[in-house]
Design a protein around this motif. Structure first.
Motif, PDB file in Angstrom:
ATOM      1  N   GLU A  97       0.868  -1.171  -0.054  1.00  0.00           N
ATOM      2  CA  GLU A  97       0.116  -0.038  -0.015  1.00  0.00           C
ATOM      3  C   GLU A  97       0.762   1.230   0.111  1.00  0.00           C
ATOM      4  O   GLU A  97       0.733   2.293  -0.864  1.00  0.00           O
ATOM      5  N   SER A  98       1.995   1.355   0.719  1.00  0.00           N
ATOM      6  CA  SER A  98       2.746   2.295   0.825  1.00  0.00           C
ATOM      7  C   SER A  98       3.532   2.571  -0.358  1.00  0.00           C
ATOM      8  O   SER A  98       3.757   3.615  -0.976  1.00  0.00           O
ATOM      9  N   ASP A  99       3.839   1.331  -0.961  1.00  0.00           N
ATOM     10  CA  ASP A  99       4.505   1.513  -2.412  1.00  0.00           C
ATOM     11  C   ASP A  99       3.649   2.351  -3.552  1.00  0.00           C
ATOM     12  O   ASP A  99       4.070   3.153  -4.144  1.00  0.00           O
ATOM     13  N   THR A 196       7.869  -4.511  -6.659  1.00  0.00           N
ATOM     14  CA  THR A 196       8.123  -3.729  -7.838  1.00  0.00           C
ATOM     15  C   THR A 196       7.122  -4.199  -8.999  1.00  0.00           C
ATOM     16  O   THR A 196       6.611  -3.337  -9.731  1.00  0.00           O
ATOM     17  N   PHE A 197       7.044  -5.499  -9.099  1.00  0.00           N
ATOM     18  CA  PHE A 197       6.202  -6.031 -10.067  1.00  0.00           C
ATOM     19  C   PHE A 197       4.591  -5.534  -9.947  1.00  0.00           C
ATOM     20  O   PHE A 197       3.972  -5.119 -10.562  1.00  0.00           O
ATOM     21  N   VAL A 198       4.258  -5.770  -8.735  1.00  0.00           N
ATOM     22  CA  VAL A 198       2.814  -5.402  -8.195  1.00  0.00           C
ATOM     23  C   VAL A 198       2.689  -4.058  -8.463  1.00  0.00           C
ATOM     24  O   VAL A 198       1.532  -3.665  -8.919  1.00  0.00           O
ATOM     25  N   VAL A 199       3.462  -3.089  -8.064  1.00  0.00           N
ATOM     26  CA  VAL A 199       3.140  -1.772  -8.270  1.00  0.00           C
ATOM     27  C   VAL A 199       3.239  -1.275  -9.756  1.00  0.00           C
ATOM     28  O   VAL A 199       2.549  -0.767 -10.144  1.00  0.00           O
ATOM     29  N   GLY A 200       4.202  -1.879 -10.496  1.00  0.00           N
ATOM     30  CA  GLY A 200       4.476  -1.459 -11.954  1.00  0.00           C
ATOM     31  C   GLY A 200       3.362  -1.853 -12.984  1.00  0.00           C
ATOM     32  O   GLY A 200       3.604  -1.658 -13.925  1.00  0.00           O
ATOM     33  N   LEU A 243      13.314  -5.041 -13.640  1.00  0.00           N
ATOM     34  CA  LEU A 243      13.150  -5.310 -12.278  1.00  0.00           C
ATOM     35  C   LEU A 243      14.185  -5.886 -11.640  1.00  0.00           C
ATOM     36  O   LEU A 243      14.668  -5.528 -10.378  1.00  0.00           O
ATOM     37  N   PRO A 244      14.832  -7.256 -11.724  1.00  0.00           N
ATOM     38  CA  PRO A 244      15.886  -7.724 -11.057  1.00  0.00           C
ATOM     39  C   PRO A 244      16.922  -6.562 -10.677  1.00  0.00           C
ATOM     40  O   PRO A 244      17.647  -6.742  -9.712  1.00  0.00           O
ATOM     41  N   PHE A 245      17.483  -6.116 -11.906  1.00  0.00           N
ATOM     42  CA  PHE A 245      18.734  -5.131 -11.692  1.00  0.00           C
ATOM     43  C   PHE A 245      18.254  -3.976 -10.976  1.00  0.00           C
ATOM     44  O   PHE A 245      19.172  -3.432 -10.027  1.00  0.00           O
ATOM     45  N   LEU A 246      17.010  -3.341 -11.036  1.00  0.00           N
ATOM     46  CA  LEU A 246      16.710  -2.291 -10.623  1.00  0.00           C
ATOM     47  C   LEU A 246      16.781  -2.289  -8.876  1.00  0.00           C
ATOM     48  O   LEU A 246      17.035  -1.566  -8.109  1.00  0.00           O
ATOM     49  N   SER A 247      16.063  -3.387  -8.674  1.00  0.00           N
ATOM     50  CA  SER A 247      15.826  -3.971  -7.133  1.00  0.00           C
ATOM     51  C   SER A 247      17.427  -4.020  -6.597  1.00  0.00           C
ATOM     52  O   SER A 247      17.362  -3.633  -5.372  1.00  0.00           O
ATOM     53  N   ILE A 289       8.824   2.772 -16.452  1.00  0.00           N
ATOM     54  CA  ILE A 289       7.863   2.425 -15.637  1.00  0.00           C
ATOM     55  C   ILE A 289       8.428   1.404 -14.546  1.00  0.00           C
ATOM     56  O   ILE A 289       8.187   1.640 -13.295  1.00  0.00           O
ATOM     57  N   ALA A 290       9.293   0.604 -15.057  1.00  0.00           N
ATOM     58  CA  ALA A 290      10.024  -0.168 -13.849  1.00  0.00           C
ATOM     59  C   ALA A 290      10.838   0.314 -13.008  1.00  0.00           C
ATOM     60  O   ALA A 290      10.769   0.182 -12.055  1.00  0.00           O
TER      61      ALA A 290
END
Length: 326
Positions: A97-99, A196-200, A243-247, A289-290
């Motif tokens: 939710e905060s994301d 990140t996937f759920v948000v983007g 996603l994996p690199f940005l995280s 977006i990611a």
């Protein structure tokens, strides 16, 4: 001497009925009952003929008895498990939710608008087609296929059926060894990537349909935006592969490692342009977006921490300090 068969049957019938005893008997001394007069109610049961059958209990009709202690222990076990599971789940949902709040904040939406504007300029002018043609000509005209194969290799990173289970596995396995540095970092990386996937993912799907861009060679409109006429205006592979690199980049403070991870986040989008599956504008928008989703997750993580690095204010030396909040 032969005994008629009718007499044989008669003897057997009498023996079975108890009227005739065919077993040998032994003499029993007579009992003197004259000195022990019978009283009313003292008659033996065999004399009065009042033998009553013993009562038997049909256990098949009795309700099953359960051990209340076993049931209580089972219920307590279920309750304890539910409570232990409820805490992490609610905590994760609070973070998600905060994301979302961070992603849809004014600052983040301004950045999304800026990225969409740049992508729109490329898509709705000849720039997108010119870049694509130049890229394809350069790669196709190379002396060998090494460049093409190297740029094609990262494509599986953009496949959600590969990366999403990998994120979940890293999160779950790392949580089992969260008392170690490697385990805790793996768990954080997997959880960050999933969040990140759920948000983007929702804004990615919206932009894919809202822009309505087509793939190279798919339509005479090339990459021009035609809202809701197609669904390739943003690259899903570029989004997933980043996603994996940005995280991981958001988890490190090493500037060179962070730069390398940011560079790695673009390779899947580059592979889509290399394969002729997307225009540059579409790969760029998916990656953007990611990036914004990863920044939103990182903002939540920073807020939940009770410490941060701050510059060390000393005129005689340079460094950083750790600020704890409690």
């Amino acid at each position: 001497m032969q005994i008629p068969i009718q007499i044989t049957f008669l003897i057997l019938a009498l023996a079975l009925s108890g009227c005739v005893s065919v077993a040998p008997t032994r003499a029993v001394a007579p009992r003197d009952v004259s000195r022990q007069p019978l009283r009313t109610g003292d008659e033996p049961a065999w004399l009065t003929g009042t033998i009553e059958p013993e009562e038997t209990t049909d256990t098949s009709r009795l309700p099953e008895t359960r051990n209340s202690s076993d049931e209580s222990e089972t219920e307590l076990g279920k309750s304890a498990f539910s409570k232990s599971l409820r805490g992490p789940v609610l905590s994760w949902l609070d973070n998600v939710e905060s994301d979302h709040r961070a992603f849809y904040s004014r600052d983040s939406l301004w950045k999304l608008g800026a990225g969409t504007l740049v992508s729109g300029v490329l898509a709705n002018t000849s720039l997108d087609k010119d870049i694509n043609d130049h890229f394809q000509t350069s790669v196709a005209g190379a002396p060998s296929d090494d460049w093409f194969e190297s740029l094609h290799a990262p494509k599986p990173l953009g496949n959600g059926t590969v990366t999403l289970p990998l994120f979940a596995l890293a999160w779950g396995a790392g949580s089992l060894f969260d008392d170690t540095l490697a385990g805790s970092r793996a768990a954080e990386w997997g959880e960050r990537s999933l969040r990140t996937f759920v948000v983007g993912a929702p804004p990615l799907l919206v932009m894919q349909h809202l822009t309505g861009g087509s793939r190279p060679g798919e339509s005479s409109h090339t990459s021009s935006w035609r809202p809701f006429q197609d669904d390739n205006g943003a690259s899903g592979h570029a989004f997933m592969g980043a996603l994996p690199f940005l995280s991981a980049a958001k988890m490190t403070d090493d500037p060179w490692l962070k730069l390398a991870l940011y560079g790695g986040s673009t390779v899947t989008g580059l592979s889509r342009v290399n394969d002729g599956a997307h225009y540059t504008s579409q790969a760029l928008l998916g990656w953007w977006i990611a990036l914004l989703a990863a920044e939103a997750v990182d903002q939540t993580q920073e807020t939940s921490r009770n410490w941060s690095l701050v510059p060390f204010p000393d005129p005689h030396t340079a460094g950083a300090g750790v600020l704890f909040k409690y």
